[in-house]
Write an enzyme that holds these catalytic residues in place. Structure first.
Site, PDB file in Angstrom:
ATOM      1  N   LYS A  13       1.383  -1.131   0.072  1.00  0.00           N
ATOM      2  CA  LYS A  13      -0.367  -0.099   0.437  1.00  0.00           C
ATOM      3  C   LYS A  13       0.612   1.329   0.041  1.00  0.00           C
ATOM      4  O   LYS A  13       0.571   2.354  -0.905  1.00  0.00           O
ATOM      5  CB  LYS A  13      -0.574  -0.044   1.164  1.00  0.00           C
ATOM      6  CG  LYS A  13      -1.617  -1.109   1.408  1.00  0.00           C
ATOM      7  CD  LYS A  13      -3.046  -1.367   2.590  1.00  0.00           C
ATOM      8  CE  LYS A  13      -1.891  -1.798   4.301  1.00  0.00           C
ATOM      9  NZ  LYS A  13      -1.277  -2.416   3.897  1.00  0.00           N
ATOM     10  N   ARG A 154      11.371  -2.058  10.845  1.00  0.00           N
ATOM     11  CA  ARG A 154      10.162  -1.540  12.534  1.00  0.00           C
ATOM     12  C   ARG A 154      10.258  -2.406  13.157  1.00  0.00           C
ATOM     13  O   ARG A 154      10.798  -3.886  12.918  1.00  0.00           O
ATOM     14  CB  ARG A 154       9.141  -1.066  11.191  1.00  0.00           C
ATOM     15  CG  ARG A 154       8.628  -0.246  11.476  1.00  0.00           C
ATOM     16  CD  ARG A 154       7.451   0.144   9.751  1.00  0.00           C
ATOM     17  NE  ARG A 154       6.683  -0.357  10.306  1.00  0.00           N
ATOM     18  CZ  ARG A 154       5.328  -0.358   9.835  1.00  0.00           C
ATOM     19  NH1 ARG A 154       5.443   0.447   8.580  1.00  0.00           N
ATOM     20  NH2 ARG A 154       4.151  -1.055   9.851  1.00  0.00           N
TER      21      ARG A 154
HETATM   22  P1  AP5 Z   1       5.101  -1.680   1.660  1.00  0.00           P
HETATM   23  O1  AP5 Z   1       4.361  -0.710   0.754  1.00  0.00           O
HETATM   24  O2  AP5 Z   1       5.583  -0.886   2.920  1.00  0.00           O
HETATM   25  O3  AP5 Z   1       3.360  -2.531   2.769  1.00  0.00           O
HETATM   26  P2  AP5 Z   1       2.392  -1.436   3.617  1.00  0.00           P
HETATM   27  O4  AP5 Z   1       1.093  -2.724   2.712  1.00  0.00           O
HETATM   28  O5  AP5 Z   1       2.541  -0.131   2.828  1.00  0.00           O
HETATM   29  O6  AP5 Z   1       2.969  -2.546   4.772  1.00  0.00           O
HETATM   30  P3  AP5 Z   1       2.566  -1.628   5.897  1.00  0.00           P
HETATM   31  O7  AP5 Z   1       2.955  -2.422   6.982  1.00  0.00           O
HETATM   32  O8  AP5 Z   1       3.524   0.014   6.015  1.00  0.00           O
HETATM   33  O9  AP5 Z   1       1.515  -1.780   6.113  1.00  0.00           O
HETATM   34  P4  AP5 Z   1       0.548  -1.992   7.959  1.00  0.00           P
HETATM   35  O10 AP5 Z   1      -0.314  -1.669   7.606  1.00  0.00           O
HETATM   36  O11 AP5 Z   1       0.828  -3.650   8.106  1.00  0.00           O
HETATM   37  O12 AP5 Z   1       1.548  -1.088   8.697  1.00  0.00           O
HETATM   38  P5  AP5 Z   1       0.381   0.514   9.374  1.00  0.00           P
HETATM   39  O13 AP5 Z   1       2.298   1.164   9.202  1.00  0.00           O
HETATM   40  O14 AP5 Z   1       0.046   1.267   8.658  1.00  0.00           O
HETATM   41  O15 AP5 Z   1       6.092  -3.098   1.223  1.00  0.00           O
HETATM   42  C1  AP5 Z   1       6.364  -3.839   2.389  1.00  0.00           C
HETATM   43  C2  AP5 Z   1       7.475  -4.184   1.523  1.00  0.00           C
HETATM   44  O16 AP5 Z   1       7.134  -5.125   0.179  1.00  0.00           O
HETATM   45  C3  AP5 Z   1       8.396  -3.501   0.998  1.00  0.00           C
HETATM   46  O17 AP5 Z   1      10.265  -3.762   1.485  1.00  0.00           O
HETATM   47  C4  AP5 Z   1       8.455  -2.913  -0.108  1.00  0.00           C
HETATM   48  O18 AP5 Z   1       9.695  -2.113  -0.704  1.00  0.00           O
HETATM   49  C5  AP5 Z   1       7.793  -4.246  -0.328  1.00  0.00           C
HETATM   50  N1  AP5 Z   1       7.249  -4.373  -2.000  1.00  0.00           N
HETATM   51  C6  AP5 Z   1       6.155  -3.344  -2.246  1.00  0.00           C
HETATM   52  N2  AP5 Z   1       5.478  -3.399  -3.004  1.00  0.00           N
HETATM   53  C7  AP5 Z   1       5.672  -4.995  -3.832  1.00  0.00           C
HETATM   54  C8  AP5 Z   1       6.174  -5.610  -4.976  1.00  0.00           C
HETATM   55  N3  AP5 Z   1       5.128  -5.456  -5.876  1.00  0.00           N
HETATM   56  N4  AP5 Z   1       6.904  -6.241  -5.407  1.00  0.00           N
HETATM   57  C9  AP5 Z   1       8.278  -7.162  -4.345  1.00  0.00           C
HETATM   58  N5  AP5 Z   1       7.985  -5.915  -3.130  1.00  0.00           N
HETATM   59  C10 AP5 Z   1       7.334  -5.121  -2.992  1.00  0.00           C
HETATM   60  O19 AP5 Z   1       0.306   0.266  10.654  1.00  0.00           O
HETATM   61  C11 AP5 Z   1       0.919  -0.389  11.837  1.00  0.00           C
HETATM   62  C12 AP5 Z   1       0.524  -0.279  12.746  1.00  0.00           C
HETATM   63  O20 AP5 Z   1       0.119   1.080  13.332  1.00  0.00           O
HETATM   64  C13 AP5 Z   1      -0.811  -1.777  13.024  1.00  0.00           C
HETATM   65  O21 AP5 Z   1       0.301  -3.006  12.852  1.00  0.00           O
HETATM   66  C14 AP5 Z   1      -1.635  -0.477  14.040  1.00  0.00           C
HETATM   67  O22 AP5 Z   1      -1.620  -1.296  15.649  1.00  0.00           O
HETATM   68  C15 AP5 Z   1      -1.500   0.720  13.745  1.00  0.00           C
HETATM   69  N6  AP5 Z   1      -2.532   1.496  13.387  1.00  0.00           N
HETATM   70  C16 AP5 Z   1      -2.129   2.228  12.106  1.00  0.00           C
HETATM   71  N7  AP5 Z   1      -3.291   2.170  11.533  1.00  0.00           N
HETATM   72  C17 AP5 Z   1      -4.047   2.262  12.235  1.00  0.00           C
HETATM   73  C18 AP5 Z   1      -5.690   2.554  12.666  1.00  0.00           C
HETATM   74  N8  AP5 Z   1      -6.292   2.878  11.455  1.00  0.00           N
HETATM   75  N9  AP5 Z   1      -6.023   2.056  13.210  1.00  0.00           N
HETATM   76  C19 AP5 Z   1      -5.684   1.274  14.321  1.00  0.00           C
HETATM   77  N10 AP5 Z   1      -4.444   0.574  14.692  1.00  0.00           N
HETATM   78  C20 AP5 Z   1      -3.571   1.495  13.710  1.00  0.00           C
END
Ligand code: AP5
Length: 208
Positions: A13, A154
Site C-alpha cells: 500500500k 520496524r
Molecule cells: P509496503 O509498501 O511498505 O507495504 P504496506 O502495505 O504499506 O505495509 P505496512 O506494513 O506499512 O502496512 P500495515 O498496514 O501493517 O502498517 P501500518 O503502518 O499501517 O511494502 C512492504 C515491503 O514489500 C517493502 O519492503 C516494499 O519495498 C516491498 N514491496 C512492495 N510492493 C512490492 C512488490 N510489488 N513486489 C515486491 N516487493 C514489494 O500500521 C502499523 C501499526 O499501526 C498497526 O499494526 C497498528 O498498530 C497501528 N495502526 C495504523 N493504522 C491504524 C488504524 N487505522 N487503526 C488502528 N491502528 C492502526
C-alpha cells in the site's frame, strides 16, 4: 481524487501510494506513519499507541479517528488524498463516511492490493524503513535513496508480530472489502507482481 488503500500488512500500500503521490500530487495520509511520528516525538498519543503497535494490535479507534479527522481538514488535503492504513475496521469506515459527508466530500475508490500471506511474511521480514521520511525498501539498502536518512527494521516487522498483524487483518480489516464492494467503489489489483506492473494497473483502474 479521494482514495482508500486496502490490503494486508506488507501488501504494498505504501509503495503504491508513494507512486500515486509522485504522479498525481495527492496527499498521502498513512495512519501508521502518523502514529510512528507520535511515538518518535513521545507525545501523549505516541506513548499510548506504542504498546499496541509493538504487539501488532490495532490502536484504539478514537485515538486514530481524531488523528485522521484533523489531517483531512488540513489545507493540503482539500485537493485529494490517499488514505493508507485507515479505515482498519467497520467502525472506522462508518466514521470516515460520516466525516466526509459533513465536509461535503466523498470517496472515489477503495483499492485493494491483494497479496497472499506467504509472500507478505517474506516481504515484511526483509523490509527496511527510513527513520526520517518513512520510505521503504528491501533489506540491503542502508541509506534512504529519497532523503539520505538511516534505514532500520520496524519493531513490528519481526516474525512473531507479523503473524499477529496478519491475524488482526483477517478478522478486523478484511471485512471492509465487502463493505466497499457494497458501496460500489471497490477496485482490486493483484499485488504479487513487480512494483511497476502493479502500479500500471492501479493507475488504469483509478483513471478509468
Ligand atoms: P509496503 O509498501 O511498505 O507495504 P504496506 O502495505 O504499506 O505495509 P505496512 O506494513 O506499512 O502496512 P500495515 O498496514 O501493517 O502498517 P501500518 O503502518 O499501517 O511494502 C512492504 C515491503 O514489500 C517493502 O519492503 C516494499 O519495498 C516491498 N514491496 C512492495 N510492493 C512490492 C512488490 N510489488 N513486489 C515486491 N516487493 C514489494 O500500521 C502499523 C501499526 O499501526 C498497526 O499494526 C497498528 O498498530 C497501528 N495502526 C495504523 N493504522 C491504524 C488504524 N487505522 N487503526 C488502528 N491502528 C492502526
Amino acid at each position: 481524487m479521494n482514495i482508500v488503500l486496502l490490503g494486508a500488512p506488507g501488501a504494498g500500500k505504501g509503495t503504491q501510494a508513494q507512486k500515486l503521490v509522485e504522479e498525481f500530487g495527492l496527499v498521502h495520509i498513512s495512519t501508521g506513519d502518523l502514529l510512528r511520528a507520535a511515538v518518535k516525538a513521545q507525545s501523549k498519543l505516541g506513548i499510548e499507541a506504542k504498546s499496541y503497535m509493538d504487539a501488532g494490535k490495532l490502536v484504539p479507534d478514537q485515538l486514530v479517528i481524531n488523528l485522521v479527522k484533523e489531517r483531512l481538514q488540513a489545507d493540503d488535503a482539500q485537493a485529494g488524498f490517499i488514505l493508507d492504513g485507515f479505515p482498519r475496521n467497520t467502525a472506522q469506515a462508518v466514521t470516515l463516511d460520516s466525516e466526509l459527508a459533513s465536509m461535503e466530500r466523498n470517496l472515489d475508490a477503495a483499492l485493494l492490493v491483494d497479496v497472499k500471506p506467504d509472500v507478505i511474511v517474506k516481504r515484511l521480514s526483509s523490509r527496511r524503513t527510513c527513520r526520517s521520511c518513512g520510505y521503504t525498501a528491501p533489506a540491503g539498502v542502508d541509506v534512504c535513496p529519497r532523503c539520505g536518512g538511516e534505514m532500520y527494521q520496524r519493531d513490528d516487522d519481526k516474525p512473531e508480530t507479523i503473524q499477529k498483524r496478519l491475524d488482526v487483518y483477517q478478522t478486523q480489516t478484511a471485512p471492509l472489502v465487502e463493505y466497499y464492494r457494497g458501496h460500489s467503489i471497490l477496485k482490486e489489483v493483484d499485488g504479487d507482481r513487480p512494483v511497476d506492473e502493479v502500479y500500471a494497473d492501479v493507475k488504469a483502474l483509478l483513471t478509468a
